[in-house]
Design a protein around this motif. Structure first.
Motif, short mmCIF file in Angstrom:
data_model
loop_
_atom_site.label_atom_id
_atom_site.label_comp_id
_atom_site.label_asym_id
_atom_site.label_seq_id
_atom_site.Cartn_x
_atom_site.Cartn_y
_atom_site.Cartn_z
N VAL A 216 142.66 36.51 43.32
CA VAL A 216 142.74 36.59 41.86
C VAL A 216 141.66 35.74 41.19
CG1 VAL A 216 144.21 36.20 39.84
CG2 VAL A 216 145.23 37.03 41.98
N ILE A 217 141.60 34.47 41.55
CA ILE A 217 140.75 33.53 40.82
C ILE A 217 139.27 33.67 41.16
CG2 ILE A 217 140.36 31.11 40.28
CD1 ILE A 217 143.03 32.29 39.28
N ILE A 218 138.95 33.62 42.45
CA ILE A 218 137.53 33.66 42.86
C ILE A 218 136.83 34.94 42.41
CG2 ILE A 218 135.99 33.76 44.86
CD1 ILE A 218 136.94 30.97 44.22
N PRO A 219 137.41 36.14 42.57
CA PRO A 219 136.70 37.34 42.10
C PRO A 219 136.38 37.29 40.61
CG PRO A 219 138.50 37.96 43.56
CD PRO A 219 138.65 36.50 43.30
N GLN A 220 137.30 36.78 39.80
CA GLN A 220 137.03 36.70 38.36
C GLN A 220 135.97 35.64 38.05
OE1 GLN A 220 140.52 37.21 35.62
NE2 GLN A 220 141.68 36.79 37.49
N ALA A 221 136.02 34.53 38.77
CA ALA A 221 135.04 33.47 38.54
C ALA A 221 133.63 33.94 38.92
CB ALA A 221 135.42 32.23 39.33
N LEU A 222 133.51 34.62 40.05
CA LEU A 222 132.19 35.10 40.48
C LEU A 222 131.64 36.13 39.51
CD1 LEU A 222 132.64 35.43 44.36
CD2 LEU A 222 131.49 33.62 43.09
N LYS A 223 132.52 36.94 38.94
CA LYS A 223 132.07 37.95 37.98
C LYS A 223 131.42 37.29 36.76
CE LYS A 223 134.78 39.85 35.01
NZ LYS A 223 135.82 40.63 34.31
N THR A 224 131.98 36.19 36.33
CA THR A 224 131.46 35.54 35.12
C THR A 224 130.16 34.78 35.36
OG1 THR A 224 132.78 33.54 35.49
CG2 THR A 224 133.79 35.30 34.19
N VAL A 225 129.86 34.45 36.60
CA VAL A 225 128.66 33.64 36.89
C VAL A 225 127.59 34.46 37.60
CG1 VAL A 225 129.93 31.47 36.92
CG2 VAL A 225 129.67 32.76 39.04
N ILE A 226 127.62 35.77 37.45
CA ILE A 226 126.58 36.61 38.08
C ILE A 226 125.18 36.22 37.61
CG2 ILE A 226 125.63 38.94 38.17
CD1 ILE A 226 128.48 40.00 38.36
N PRO A 227 124.92 36.07 36.29
CA PRO A 227 123.54 35.72 35.86
C PRO A 227 123.00 34.43 36.46
CG PRO A 227 124.84 36.52 34.00
CD PRO A 227 125.80 36.34 35.14
N PRO A 228 123.74 33.30 36.39
CA PRO A 228 123.18 32.08 37.00
C PRO A 228 123.06 32.16 38.51
CG PRO A 228 125.41 31.68 36.22
CD PRO A 228 125.00 33.00 35.68
N LEU A 229 123.96 32.89 39.18
CA LEU A 229 123.85 33.03 40.63
C LEU A 229 122.59 33.78 41.01
CD1 LEU A 229 127.43 33.79 42.03
CD2 LEU A 229 126.00 31.80 42.51
N VAL A 230 122.31 34.87 40.32
CA VAL A 230 121.11 35.66 40.64
C VAL A 230 119.85 34.86 40.30
CG1 VAL A 230 119.82 37.75 40.10
CG2 VAL A 230 122.29 37.86 40.37
N ARG B 259 121.57 42.76 36.19
CA ARG B 259 121.98 43.41 34.94
C ARG B 259 122.89 44.60 35.22
NH1 ARG B 259 116.58 42.11 34.03
NH2 ARG B 259 115.87 44.20 34.56
N PHE B 260 122.64 45.31 36.32
CA PHE B 260 123.51 46.41 36.71
C PHE B 260 124.92 45.92 37.01
CE2 PHE B 260 125.35 48.53 40.47
CZ PHE B 260 125.68 49.76 39.90
N LEU B 261 125.01 44.81 37.75
CA LEU B 261 126.32 44.26 38.07
C LEU B 261 127.03 43.75 36.82
CD1 LEU B 261 125.65 42.27 41.38
CD2 LEU B 261 126.75 44.51 41.12
#
Length: 360
Positions: free
Chosen positions: A273-287, A349-351
């Motif tokens: 629940v938590i990690i998938p939502q957290a990773l979704k929100t930090v896609i730009p800084p991760l990339v 940007r696609f993600l």
């Protein structure tokens, strides 16, 4: 779309176009800035075309390039294999070429969301040893090539991909540890993260190259490629931990409470629940971090490895070409880095669009 909506859209379209044109030519000041920018762009394009094509040398020798006022493309033709594969044995360079093409193809396939699943993971588990065997040899009749002779673009890809793939789960665990209610775990995570983030990558690589062998038993050595890879993994994990921590803290407390109300224990609701939502929100800084580490692999020269940019630099020292095609070599390197960095940015940007980052 209804007929009225279509008519409204058609009527609004000219207004939008007029508004956009007004931004460039609406006032005297805007018009002047626009015309100046167009003139500068035209002059730059003319100079670039003249240097790249009109006055360029496409075939010939270093002597032909010395008297030319344009680009020296024979240099790239002569040094291309060295810049791409470094000092890897010339007759065996089909192996890093095949490994690179397989890797790029696998990355392209992995970017298709509908193919995400266990089959894709199994494919990577099979592919990665195959790529290593192709590069290292020593089996199936392939000539053995030590890692000290690996270099160029395949080495840059390997250091980046393996480093970030292994750093991501470690970074997630560090982020969870930093938010832990257990003081000992939290303090250890904070200490590691702050120590690693407090020094530049080149110092970590230097420590891995010079200091680590001093702690090994006499006669025991660690491959310098492995040392560089471990240093990159640890360094990237510290930065990933902070990015993931920001994503975890951005989630509302209600997500955790709802998962607990369903009877899920800590590890279940954290990773489902938590990690998938957290990773979704930090896609730009991760990339952005991934792009930065792809470019920072140039620092592995401190441990005696020749990544792509360093093979380009080394090729420029050839006495036959020295001082002739400096710009061409660095331009080629810049184009390669730009293409792969731009592709990673476009996929980011696609993600973001797919997962609706920002909840628009």
């Amino acid at each position: 779309m209804s007929e009225q909506s279509a008519m409204a859209s058609d009527m609004a379209s000219p207004r939008r176009q007029s508004g956009s044109l007004k931004a460039y030519f609406g006032t005297a000041g805007n018009s002047a800035v626009t015309l100046i920018c167009l003139a500068v762009f035209a002059l730059a394009a003319k100079a670039a075309i003249s240097w790249l094509l009109v006055n360029a040398v496409f075939t010939g020798t270093p002597e032909d390039c010395k008297v030319a006022s344009g680009a020296c493309w024979p240099y790239l033709a002569d040094k291309l294999r060295y810049m791409l594969f470094g000092i890897y044995p010339f007759d065996e360079q089909w192996r890093p070429l095949t490994a690179t093409l397989l890797f790029i193809a696998a990355m392209a396939v992995s970017g298709i969301p509908r193919l995400w699943g266990r089959a894709l993971i199994a494919g990577w588990i099979v592919l990665l040893p195959l790529l290593f065997v192709l590069m290292a040899g020593g089996v199936f009749g392939l000539t053995s090539v030590p890692t000290s002779q690996w270099g160029g673009l395949p080495l840059s890809f390997m250091l980046t991909f393996v480093g970030l793939v292994l750093a991501l789960p470690l970074g997630i665990l560090l982020a969870l540890a930093r938010l832990s209610n257990l003081p000992a775990i939290r303090i250890l995570a904070i200490t590691f993260i702050e120590l690693v983030r407090g020094v530049p990558l080149i110092s970590i690589l230097f420590m891995a190259s010079v200091m680590l062998p001093l702690f090994m038993p006499e006669g025991v050595t660690i491959d310098k490629l492995l040392r560089a890879q471990v240093a990159i993994i640890l360094f990237a994990a510290a930065y990933i931990a902070e990015i993931v921590r920001a994503g975890l803290q951005a989630l509302p407390r209600g997500q955790t409470e709802a998962a607990q109300a369903l009877g899920l224990h800590y590890w279940q609701y954290t990773f489902l629940v938590i990690i998938p939502q957290a990773l979704k929100t930090v896609i730009p800084p991760l990339v952005s971090l991934f792009i930065g580490f792809f470019q920072d692999t140039t620092l592995v020269t401190i441990v005696g490895l020749l990544d792509f940019l360093n093979t380009v630099r080394t090729a420029l020292r050839d006495p036959n070409w020295q001082g002739i095609a400096v710009l061409e070599g660095y331009l080629f390197a810049a184009v390669v880095y730009f293409v792969f960095s731009a592709l990673m940015g476009a996929y980011s940007r696609f993600l973001e669009k797919r997962f609706r980052v920002g909840h628009d």
